[in-house]
Design an enzyme around this catalytic site. Structure first.
Site, PDB file in Angstrom:
ATOM      1  N   GLN A 140     -41.834 -36.975 -17.369  1.00  0.00           N
ATOM      2  CA  GLN A 140     -42.417 -37.724 -18.498  1.00  0.00           C
ATOM      3  C   GLN A 140     -42.198 -37.053 -19.847  1.00  0.00           C
ATOM      4  O   GLN A 140     -42.523 -37.636 -20.881  1.00  0.00           O
ATOM      5  CB  GLN A 140     -43.922 -37.951 -18.265  1.00  0.00           C
ATOM      6  CG  GLN A 140     -44.243 -38.801 -17.043  1.00  0.00           C
ATOM      7  CD  GLN A 140     -43.942 -40.288 -17.238  1.00  0.00           C
ATOM      8  OE1 GLN A 140     -43.638 -40.754 -18.343  1.00  0.00           O
ATOM      9  NE2 GLN A 140     -44.033 -41.060 -16.160  1.00  0.00           N
TER      10      GLN A 140
ATOM     11  N   CYS B  58     -48.300 -46.123 -10.227  1.00  0.00           N
ATOM     12  CA  CYS B  58     -48.089 -45.694  -8.835  1.00  0.00           C
ATOM     13  C   CYS B  58     -49.309 -46.009  -7.988  1.00  0.00           C
ATOM     14  O   CYS B  58     -49.207 -46.154  -6.781  1.00  0.00           O
ATOM     15  CB  CYS B  58     -47.868 -44.198  -8.747  1.00  0.00           C
ATOM     16  SG  CYS B  58     -46.659 -43.603  -9.895  1.00  0.00           S
TER      17      CYS B  58
ATOM     18  N   THR C 273     -22.541 -39.194  -0.784  1.00  0.00           N
ATOM     19  CA  THR C 273     -21.536 -39.518  -1.805  1.00  0.00           C
ATOM     20  C   THR C 273     -22.225 -39.730  -3.145  1.00  0.00           C
ATOM     21  O   THR C 273     -23.190 -40.493  -3.240  1.00  0.00           O
ATOM     22  CB  THR C 273     -20.765 -40.789  -1.391  1.00  0.00           C
ATOM     23  OG1 THR C 273     -20.222 -40.558  -0.091  1.00  0.00           O
ATOM     24  CG2 THR C 273     -19.657 -41.116  -2.371  1.00  0.00           C
TER      25      THR C 273
ATOM     26  N   SER D 123     -35.893 -37.716 -13.887  1.00  0.00           N
ATOM     27  CA  SER D 123     -35.691 -39.077 -13.395  1.00  0.00           C
ATOM     28  C   SER D 123     -35.026 -39.902 -14.496  1.00  0.00           C
ATOM     29  O   SER D 123     -35.447 -39.844 -15.655  1.00  0.00           O
ATOM     30  CB  SER D 123     -37.050 -39.687 -13.038  1.00  0.00           C
ATOM     31  OG  SER D 123     -36.882 -41.037 -12.656  1.00  0.00           O
TER      32      SER D 123
ATOM     33  N   ALA E  30     -36.844 -38.558  -9.096  1.00  0.00           N
ATOM     34  CA  ALA E  30     -37.700 -37.373  -9.166  1.00  0.00           C
ATOM     35  C   ALA E  30     -38.528 -37.184  -7.899  1.00  0.00           C
ATOM     36  O   ALA E  30     -38.912 -36.060  -7.576  1.00  0.00           O
ATOM     37  CB  ALA E  30     -38.604 -37.457 -10.382  1.00  0.00           C
TER      38      ALA E  30
ATOM     39  N   HIS F 119     -34.797 -43.302 -14.765  1.00  0.00           N
ATOM     40  CA  HIS F 119     -35.356 -44.598 -15.187  1.00  0.00           C
ATOM     41  C   HIS F 119     -36.522 -44.480 -16.160  1.00  0.00           C
ATOM     42  O   HIS F 119     -37.000 -45.484 -16.679  1.00  0.00           O
ATOM     43  CB  HIS F 119     -35.710 -45.470 -13.971  1.00  0.00           C
ATOM     44  CG  HIS F 119     -36.943 -45.084 -13.224  1.00  0.00           C
ATOM     45  ND1 HIS F 119     -38.157 -45.698 -13.436  1.00  0.00           N
ATOM     46  CD2 HIS F 119     -37.154 -44.169 -12.259  1.00  0.00           C
ATOM     47  CE1 HIS F 119     -39.058 -45.179 -12.606  1.00  0.00           C
ATOM     48  NE2 HIS F 119     -38.481 -44.250 -11.889  1.00  0.00           N
TER      49      HIS F 119
HETATM   50  N1  PLP Z   1     -43.156 -37.477 -11.443  1.00  0.00           N
HETATM   51  C1  PLP Z   1     -43.774 -38.137 -12.423  1.00  0.00           C
HETATM   52  C2  PLP Z   1     -44.629 -37.402 -13.392  1.00  0.00           C
HETATM   53  C3  PLP Z   1     -43.631 -39.521 -12.532  1.00  0.00           C
HETATM   54  O1  PLP Z   1     -44.261 -40.186 -13.508  1.00  0.00           O
HETATM   55  C4  PLP Z   1     -42.814 -40.207 -11.589  1.00  0.00           C
HETATM   56  C5  PLP Z   1     -42.672 -41.670 -11.639  1.00  0.00           C
HETATM   57  O2  PLP Z   1     -43.631 -42.410 -11.707  1.00  0.00           O
HETATM   58  C6  PLP Z   1     -42.172 -39.449 -10.594  1.00  0.00           C
HETATM   59  C7  PLP Z   1     -42.369 -38.093 -10.556  1.00  0.00           C
HETATM   60  C8  PLP Z   1     -41.293 -40.104  -9.578  1.00  0.00           C
HETATM   61  O3  PLP Z   1     -40.051 -40.447 -10.150  1.00  0.00           O
HETATM   62  P1  PLP Z   1     -39.023 -41.431  -9.427  1.00  0.00           P
HETATM   63  O4  PLP Z   1     -39.524 -42.819  -9.662  1.00  0.00           O
HETATM   64  O5  PLP Z   1     -37.705 -41.156 -10.095  1.00  0.00           O
HETATM   65  O6  PLP Z   1     -38.995 -41.053  -7.982  1.00  0.00           O
END
Ligand code: PLP
Length: 369
Positions: free
Chosen positions: A180, A317, A236, A198, A68, A200
């Site tokens: 989320q 983060c 790729t 995303s 993301a 994961h």
């Molecule tokens: N946006 C939000 C709201 C997120 O919680 C996160 C991940 O912590 C991201 C974006 C970033 O996602 P990614 O880890 O796939 O780059």
């Protein structure tokens, strides 16, 4: 182990691990190759797109990305480039993820005006979508908002927002960071021209995401290269990770009632402990942010870790830094310093919640001053 940090990342589903490893072993062709191996890889890619678009309930196109962060960066760099003459104002919120907030800062440096709308306070009328839309004028190129805030779980109804924005200016492009909320909230609350996803966060693999783009909307690519994915995301395609992403979407169960029940249990048991502040409101039920006053987040986090209970302090983060986002939701610096985020998954049980409560109670006895 009791893992309650599912907003940071999730344990890949067994079915995802199988899909990824099966494709690594047996379907390692390059989707651009003309021979059968390439065709087989492309088939997986097309199927995965269909699955994810089906879950979104949308009929535009989907571009696979490295996550993301890349999807958000693509949207925030690609829309201003593609729609140079549509205006210089971008409307967002004051509590975005850094992968939106930092590109916004870059756009400001490049001369764009960025309006960051603050969330409603807990006791105020929750007319947030309308307030965002009222910041949209004839010069507004784009609106970029998150569906669910990663720290508090605060929900913005993006379907409502989309309609209000288009009423204010039909030319304004709406981008939603849906990371989320995807698979956790009903898709009817999600509508946008561009959507970041995303893998994961839904038990897929890290380093895999997607950017949805509605029909008739265009963006300039972030990466230039071999022209894969209609020249909009060169590189790729990682068929194995893509297969895992689609499998995660297929495997994620409807947890609406489960999350509501777990949330209620956690809130109710926290309310029996002395001096706890609940920081979440209008929130997705799989996320709860609360403050154990008198015990710093990191102390509590590591105390719980000793019992193999994993939670987050504010946002993963921000690596332990006091969260500026919590302040936007009216959390005092003192409470932010003691904030814990618990986030659930389909694996979370009532026993996990009770173990967390016991851990917090013991932590309070040991550390509260
Ligand atoms: N946006 C939000 C709201 C997120 O919680 C996160 C991940 O912590 C991201 C974006 C970033 O996602 P990614 O880890 O796939 O780059």
């Amino acid at each position: 182990m009791i893992y309650l940090d599912n907003s940071a990342t999730t344990r890949p589903f067994d079915s995802v691990i199988k899909a990824v490893s099966d494709n690594m072993a047996d379907n390692f062709g390059n989707a651009s190759s003309l021979h059968r191996m390439g065709v087989n890889a492309e088939k997986v890619l097309k199927e995965a797109k269909k699955t994810i678009l089906g879950k979104l309930g949308a009929d535009g196109d989907l571009y696979f990305t490295s996550g993301a962060t890349e999807s958000n960066n693509t949207a925030l760099s690609g829309i201003p480039k593609a729609y140079k003459h549509n205006g210089k104002r971008i409307v967002s919120t004051s509590f975005e993820h850094p992968s939106v907030e930092n590109p916004l800062k870059k756009l400001e440096e490049a001369g764009y005006e960025v309006v960051r709308v603050k969330p409603p306070k807990r006791d105020e009328p929750q007319d947030f979508e309308q307030r965002i839309a009222s910041a949209v004028n004839a010069d507004t190129l784009m609106v970029s908002v998150m569906w669910v805030n990663n720290e508090t779980g605060f929900i913005t109804d993006t379907a409502k927002l989309y309609a209000a924005v288009k009423r204010a200016n039909p030319k304004t492009i709406v981008h939603v960071d849906a990371v989320q909320g995807f698979c956790k909230l009903p898709s009817k609350m999600l509508k946008a021209d561009l959507i970041s996803l995303s893998a994961h966060k839904i038990h897929g693999v890290k380093g895999m995401g997607a950017l949805y783009c509605a029909k008739g909307v265009r963006f300039e690519p972030l990466l230039y290269g071999g022209g894969q994915q209609k020249n909009l995301r060169s590189g790729t395609e990682p068929i194995d990770l893509i297969a895992g992403f689609a499998e995660a979407v297929r495997s994620y169960p409807d947890c609406t009632e489960k999350y509501a029940a777990l949330n209620e249990r956690l809130v109710s048991k926290l309310s029996e402990l002395p001096d706890i502040g609940i920081n979440s409101y209008n929130n997705a039920k799989n996320i709860l942010n609360f403050s154990v006053r008198g015990v710093r987040s990191e102390i509590m986090l590591h105390f719980l870790e000793e019992r193999e209970i994993y939670v987050s302090s504010g946002s993963a983060c921000s690596k332990g830094k006091t969260s500026g986002v919590l302040a936007e939701f009216g959390v005092s610096d003192r409470d932010a310093d003691c904030a814990i985020r618990a986030s659930f998954s389909p694996f979370t049980s009532e026993i996990d919640i009770d173990a967390l409560i016991q851990g917090i109670e013991d932590g309070i006895k040991r550390f509260r001053r």
